[in-house]
Motif scaffolding. Structure first.
Motif, mmCIF file in Angstrom:
data_model
loop_
_atom_site.group_PDB
_atom_site.id
_atom_site.type_symbol
_atom_site.label_atom_id
_atom_site.label_comp_id
_atom_site.label_asym_id
_atom_site.label_seq_id
_atom_site.Cartn_x
_atom_site.Cartn_y
_atom_site.Cartn_z
ATOM 1 N N GLN A 7 -9.436 -32.023 51.059
ATOM 2 C CA GLN A 7 -8.955 -33.004 52.065
ATOM 3 C C GLN A 7 -9.792 -33.421 52.996
ATOM 4 N N ILE B 53 -10.128 -34.476 56.944
ATOM 5 C CA ILE B 53 -9.280 -34.314 58.412
ATOM 6 C C ILE B 53 -10.197 -34.866 59.307
ATOM 7 N N GLU C 140 -4.622 -35.898 65.149
ATOM 8 C CA GLU C 140 -5.195 -35.448 63.824
ATOM 9 C C GLU C 140 -4.557 -36.214 62.643
ATOM 10 N N LYS D 200 -4.608 -36.012 58.496
ATOM 11 C CA LYS D 200 -5.092 -35.185 57.213
ATOM 12 C C LYS D 200 -4.689 -36.045 56.192
#
Length: 188
Positions: A32, A34, A53, A55
């Protein structure tokens, strides 16, 4: 081959473009991406803003043009291209090798190829100019290195030693021995 990769493939932190004082972090792992941000503001309405944040999986990031634009604005188009390649599975394994291993590999190149390699990146420019590389090159060209040769190379640099012709080298060795003998006489 991807199993050789560490969990964190890439990480960068930075401040947003002026006049922003916000801080950002971009982290690319094996699975992933981030993207984190921290608002820095003197305004009352933003003082209590918590860090954010986002993701995304690699596939989702490749389709998220809004996040791509943010990354390009904050970190630059070069970083965006690099991250895009990572998310597409295009890894630069050569860049991930240790300096010691790269020096071992580079030491087998001829001078013309060394000059070309030095132009490819800052890291390779630094490695191609390093004393460790040129010490290896001198040792492979000369076979044996006397203590006098080593002390001279430590003084003038291994690269200079490699490119000095034999006459200049012998003259420098002779001068060094003369200096050492005159210093020895002064101490007595």
């Amino acid at each position: 081959m991807a199993s050789w990769l560490p969990e964190t493939l890439f990480e960068i932190v930075g401040q947003g473009p002026a006049p922003s004082k916000d801080y950002y972090q971009l982290l690319v792992t094996r699975s992933q991406l981030i993207f984190r941000w921290w608002r820095i503001s003197l305004r009352n309405e933003y003082r209590s803003t918590k860090p954010g944040e986002a993701k995304e999986t690699h596939e989702d990031f490749l389709e998220n043009s809004h996040l791509q634009v943010q990354i390009a604005l904050i970190f630059g188009a070069g970083i965006l291209d690099y991250v895009f390649n990572l998310c597409q599975g295009k890894f630069d394994f050569l860049e991930r090798l240790s300096d010691a291993l790269l020096l071992s590999i580079i030491s087998y190149l001829d001078l013309e190829d060394l000059a070309r390699l030095a132009q490819t990146s800052r890291r390779f420019a630094k490695l191609c100019a390093s004393d460790q590389l040129w010490e290896r090159m001198v040792k492979s060209a000369c076979g044996t290195i006397t203590p006098d040769m080593k002390s001279l190379a430590d003084k003038v640099g291994w690269r200079q030693m490699f490119f000095a012709n034999k006459f200049q080298f012998l003259r420098q060795l002779h001068k060094q021995k003369q200096r050492q003998s005159t210093q020895g006489e002064k101490q007595v």
